[in-house]
Design a protein around this motif. Structure first.
Motif, PDB file in Angstrom:
ATOM      1  N   ILE A 130      -5.194 -94.163  61.192  1.00  0.00           N
ATOM      2  CA  ILE A 130      -4.907 -92.825  61.695  1.00  0.00           C
ATOM      3  C   ILE A 130      -4.126 -92.953  62.997  1.00  0.00           C
ATOM      4  CG2 ILE A 130      -5.894 -90.667  62.541  1.00  0.00           C
ATOM      5  CD1 ILE A 130      -8.256 -91.177  60.661  1.00  0.00           C
ATOM      6  N   LEU A 131      -2.923 -92.406  63.012  1.00  0.00           N
ATOM      7  CA  LEU A 131      -2.085 -92.458  64.210  1.00  0.00           C
ATOM      8  C   LEU A 131      -2.367 -91.293  65.141  1.00  0.00           C
ATOM      9  CD1 LEU A 131       1.391 -93.456  62.739  1.00  0.00           C
ATOM     10  CD2 LEU A 131      -0.309 -94.919  63.827  1.00  0.00           C
ATOM     11  N   SER A 132      -2.493 -90.101  64.570  1.00  0.00           N
ATOM     12  CA  SER A 132      -2.725 -88.922  65.403  1.00  0.00           C
ATOM     13  C   SER A 132      -3.365 -87.815  64.582  1.00  0.00           C
ATOM     14  CB  SER A 132      -1.407 -88.418  66.001  1.00  0.00           C
ATOM     15  OG  SER A 132      -0.531 -88.011  64.963  1.00  0.00           O
ATOM     16  N   ILE A 133      -3.879 -86.829  65.303  1.00  0.00           N
ATOM     17  CA  ILE A 133      -4.490 -85.662  64.680  1.00  0.00           C
ATOM     18  C   ILE A 133      -3.832 -84.433  65.281  1.00  0.00           C
ATOM     19  CG2 ILE A 133      -6.624 -84.378  64.307  1.00  0.00           C
ATOM     20  CD1 ILE A 133      -8.098 -87.060  64.833  1.00  0.00           C
ATOM     21  N   ASP A 134      -3.294 -83.580  64.426  1.00  0.00           N
ATOM     22  CA  ASP A 134      -2.639 -82.351  64.868  1.00  0.00           C
ATOM     23  C   ASP A 134      -3.717 -81.294  65.099  1.00  0.00           C
ATOM     24  OD1 ASP A 134      -1.030 -80.199  65.387  1.00  0.00           O
ATOM     25  OD2 ASP A 134      -0.142 -80.120  63.385  1.00  0.00           O
ATOM     26  N   GLU A 135      -4.061 -81.080  66.342  1.00  0.00           N
ATOM     27  CA  GLU A 135      -5.139 -80.140  66.697  1.00  0.00           C
ATOM     28  C   GLU A 135      -4.855 -78.726  66.219  1.00  0.00           C
ATOM     29  OE1 GLU A 135      -8.030 -80.831  68.368  1.00  0.00           O
ATOM     30  OE2 GLU A 135      -7.589 -82.953  68.639  1.00  0.00           O
ATOM     31  N   SER A 136      -3.603 -78.301  66.230  1.00  0.00           N
ATOM     32  CA  SER A 136      -3.272 -76.931  65.820  1.00  0.00           C
ATOM     33  C   SER A 136      -3.418 -76.747  64.317  1.00  0.00           C
ATOM     34  CB  SER A 136      -1.848 -76.582  66.254  1.00  0.00           C
ATOM     35  OG  SER A 136      -0.921 -77.415  65.585  1.00  0.00           O
ATOM     36  N   ALA A 137      -3.432 -77.826  63.551  1.00  0.00           N
ATOM     37  CA  ALA A 137      -3.527 -77.732  62.096  1.00  0.00           C
ATOM     38  C   ALA A 137      -4.899 -77.276  61.633  1.00  0.00           C
ATOM     39  CB  ALA A 137      -3.191 -79.072  61.465  1.00  0.00           C
ATOM     40  N   SER A 138      -5.919 -77.399  62.461  1.00  0.00           N
ATOM     41  CA  SER A 138      -7.265 -77.012  62.039  1.00  0.00           C
ATOM     42  C   SER A 138      -7.382 -75.513  61.806  1.00  0.00           C
ATOM     43  CB  SER A 138      -8.293 -77.453  63.082  1.00  0.00           C
ATOM     44  OG  SER A 138      -8.103 -76.742  64.283  1.00  0.00           O
ATOM     45  N   TYR A 139      -6.484 -74.741  62.368  1.00  0.00           N
ATOM     46  CA  TYR A 139      -6.540 -73.286  62.233  1.00  0.00           C
ATOM     47  C   TYR A 139      -5.596 -72.767  61.153  1.00  0.00           C
ATOM     48  CZ  TYR A 139      -8.935 -73.959  66.606  1.00  0.00           C
ATOM     49  OH  TYR A 139      -9.797 -74.392  67.565  1.00  0.00           O
ATOM     50  N   GLN A 140      -4.847 -73.668  60.516  1.00  0.00           N
ATOM     51  CA  GLN A 140      -3.895 -73.263  59.494  1.00  0.00           C
ATOM     52  C   GLN A 140      -4.388 -73.713  58.126  1.00  0.00           C
ATOM     53  OE1 GLN A 140      -0.274 -75.142  60.643  1.00  0.00           O
ATOM     54  NE2 GLN A 140      -0.223 -74.160  62.639  1.00  0.00           N
ATOM     55  N   ARG A 141      -4.542 -72.786  57.246  1.00  0.00           N
ATOM     56  CA  ARG A 141      -4.992 -73.127  55.903  1.00  0.00           C
ATOM     57  C   ARG A 141      -3.894 -73.908  55.173  1.00  0.00           C
ATOM     58  NH1 ARG A 141      -8.048 -69.397  51.598  1.00  0.00           N
ATOM     59  NH2 ARG A 141      -8.177 -70.994  50.015  1.00  0.00           N
ATOM     60  N   GLY A 142      -4.280 -74.949  54.482  1.00  0.00           N
ATOM     61  CA  GLY A 142      -3.318 -75.742  53.730  1.00  0.00           C
ATOM     62  C   GLY A 142      -2.574 -76.763  54.562  1.00  0.00           C
TER      63      GLY A 142
END
Length: 81
Positions: A35-47
């Motif tokens: 795992i290189l990184s985690i997109d924190e903003s993606a947790s609020y976007q479905r899909g």
């Protein structure tokens, strides 16, 4: 409220049973990734695909070997005994 991520950057992962069922993951079947990184903003976007994973070895159709994935598609890699 901030989402608690199951995995952290730097962890070794492989495809989970759910990830193996998906036809779009055949390029990394049987491979190990980090795992290189985690997109924190993606947790609020479905899909969305929050985990950016660098897969080791040749990955078909992806020259740099980096693929975004969802949490259910991966599991921690366990060393063989």
């Amino acid at each position: 409220m901030k989402k608690q991520w199951m995995y952290q950057a730097g962890e070794l992962v492989e495809l989970s049973a759910g990830g193996k069922k998906s036809q779009q993951n055949t390029a990394v079947l049987g491979k190990i990734g980090m795992i290189l990184s985690i997109d924190e903003s993606a947790s609020y976007q479905r899909g969305s695909y929050p985990y950016v994973i660098q897969w080791f070895g040749e990955v078909y159709n992806c020259p740099d070997g980096k693929l975004p994935m969802k949490e259910y598609e991966i599991k921690r890699h366990r060393a063989t005994r």
